[in-house]
Design a protein around this motif. Sequence first.
Motif, short mmCIF file in Angstrom:
data_model
loop_
_atom_site.label_atom_id
_atom_site.label_comp_id
_atom_site.label_asym_id
_atom_site.label_seq_id
_atom_site.Cartn_x
_atom_site.Cartn_y
_atom_site.Cartn_z
N GLU A 97 0.92 -1.04 -0.26
CA GLU A 97 0.13 -0.09 0.03
C GLU A 97 0.87 1.37 0.00
N ALA A 98 1.94 1.43 0.94
CA ALA A 98 2.78 2.53 1.05
C ALA A 98 3.78 2.61 -0.17
N ALA A 99 3.98 1.48 -0.79
CA ALA A 99 4.85 1.94 -2.09
C ALA A 99 3.99 1.83 -3.43
N LYS A 100 2.56 1.74 -3.16
CA LYS A 100 1.81 1.98 -4.38
C LYS A 100 2.08 1.02 -5.42
N GLU B 218 4.15 7.83 5.22
CA GLU B 218 3.53 6.80 4.49
C GLU B 218 3.71 5.32 5.07
N GLN B 219 5.04 5.36 5.16
CA GLN B 219 5.53 3.84 5.43
C GLN B 219 5.60 3.62 7.09
N TYR B 220 5.35 4.57 7.83
CA TYR B 220 5.30 4.35 9.19
C TYR B 220 3.87 4.58 9.96
N ALA B 221 2.93 4.73 8.98
CA ALA B 221 1.43 5.14 9.62
C ALA B 221 1.13 3.88 10.52
N LEU B 222 1.34 2.65 9.92
CA LEU B 222 0.87 1.58 10.65
C LEU B 222 1.55 1.32 11.90
N PRO B 223 2.84 1.14 11.85
CA PRO B 223 3.52 0.94 13.37
C PRO B 223 3.14 2.02 14.26
N ILE B 224 3.16 3.48 13.85
CA ILE B 224 2.73 4.49 14.76
C ILE B 224 1.46 4.06 15.38
N SER B 225 0.47 3.87 14.41
CA SER B 225 -1.20 3.75 14.96
C SER B 225 -1.11 2.54 15.84
N MET B 226 -0.49 1.48 15.45
CA MET B 226 -0.45 0.28 16.34
C MET B 226 0.01 0.71 17.84
N LEU B 227 1.09 1.13 17.88
CA LEU B 227 1.90 1.35 19.20
C LEU B 227 1.25 2.33 19.71
#
Lengths: 218, 241
Positions: A97-100, B218-227
Motif C-alpha cells: 500500500e505504502a509503495a503504491k 506513509e511507510q510508518y503510519a501502521l506501526p505508529i497507529s498500532m503502538l
Amino acid sequence: MQRPYSESVHIFGRIWVALGILILFLAPTAICVYYNAWPALTPVLTGLLGVAPIFWTVGVIEVFTFTPMLGASASYLGFITGNLSNLKVPAALNAMEAAKVKPGTEEGDLISTIAVAASAIVNTLVLAFGVLLLGYLRPVLESPVLKPAFANILPALFGALAVVYVSKNWKIALTPLILMITLFILVPSLASSVGILVPVGAIVAIAAARILYKKNLL
Amino acid sequence: MEPFNVNSGFLYGVTIVVIIFVLSQSGYFLYRALKRAKELHISSSVLRKTIASSAIFTIAPAAAILIGVISMSSFLGFPWPWLRLSVLGAVTYELPAATTTANAMGIDLTKVITDPKAFTAIAWVMTLGIIPGIFVILFGMKKIQSGVLKLKAKDSKWGDAVLTSLFLGMISAFLGMLFAKVRTGLPGLVPIAVALVSALLMGVCGILIKVCKMTWLEQYALPISMLGAMAMSLPITSWLQ
C-alpha cells in the motif's frame, strides 16, 4: 541463458521450502535420537487428533487465502517462517500500500517479499535477544501494567488496517464485516478458531464483489 | 550424553541451527528481491523505507510472540518454544497443540517436563499438526500463481476485486473477533475501543500525509497507529474494567 525472475522464484523457493521441511523433521528426530526417547504412538495420535482436524484444514485453506495476496516469493518464505496473519501478511499489505504497488504484479511480489523477509529477520532477532536477555525483559513483558498493551495487539493492528482497506473498498467490505460481527456476537467461542473464519470471510467478500461487479457498482 | 533437560545445551544447539536456517532463507530472499527490484528501477528510497517500516512494525508483535515463548516455557523450557515460534507456527496454534498433547498424557503444565518421551511426543505433535499447508506451498505454489495471473489477464478489474476481497475477508474476520466479548459488559468493549483508537490514529496519519504532504509518514503510519493504540489500551482498560 538466464531464467526470468518469475521462473527462478519457483526453483529457489521450492529448494528452500524442501530444506525447511527437512529441518523441521530433523529437529524432533535429532532430539529422539540424542536422548533415545522415541515417543509412544498413542499420545502422539491423541494429540494430533486434538489439533490436526482444525489446523490441517486451516493450514491448507490459508495457502489459498494468503498466497494470492503475498505473491509466490513471499509465500515460499512466509509459510516457512510462520506467524502469517498476525505479522507477515499485514507487513506485506502495508508495504504494498505504502509503495503504491498492487498484489499479483511483479513489483507487488518484490515489495511483499522484502517486507516479509525484513519482518522474519526482525522477529527472529527479537526472539533471540529476548530469550538471551530474558532475565531483564521478563519483569517488563509480564508486568501487570503492560499486560493490556500486549493483550490488544490484534485490535491495534486490525483497527489501523481496516481504515485503509475498508474505507477504500467499503462496498465489498460491508457484507463480510456485518456477517462476521454478527457471528462473533452470537457465537463468542468462535474467537478461538478465527483462522477458519478468514476463508469464510474471503468467500463472502468475493461473492459480494461478484454481485457488485455484475451490477457495475465497483 | 547429558541427561534430559528441557533447557539443555543440546536443545539450544538444535534451535540455533533452525534459527540460522531461517535467517539464511530470509537473507537470501531479501537479496534476490532487492536485486530484481533494482533491475526494475524501483527506487532505493522505496526499498529502504519498505525494510525500515516492516522492521519497526514487527517489533511489537514479536514482543507478543516472545510472551508466547515465556508462557510455553513453564513446561517445555525455552529452546523448543523459541524454535517453534521462529518457524512455521504461531502462538495460536503451538499453544493448543502442546497443551492438548500434555493434557492427554496427564502432564502438569505448571512444571517443566522431566520425561524425555513426553517431551518428544509434544514436539512431534507440534511439528506434524501444522505441516500439510507447507506441502501445498511446495507442490502447488506455481499452479496457484499461474491461476492468479490468468485471472488478472482475463479481466484485470475482476482480478483486482478478487485479491481485494481476500484481504477484506481476513480483516473482516479479525474485526468481527473483536466483538466476541461484547456481551460480557464494559470490559468486553476494550478491544473495540483500542481498534477505534488505532483507526483514528491511522486516519490522522492519512490527513497528515495528504493535506500536510508529510509523505515520509506513509511507510510508518501502521506501526505508529498500532503502538499508539497499544499505549492507549492501558488507560482504556483501567477505565472500562
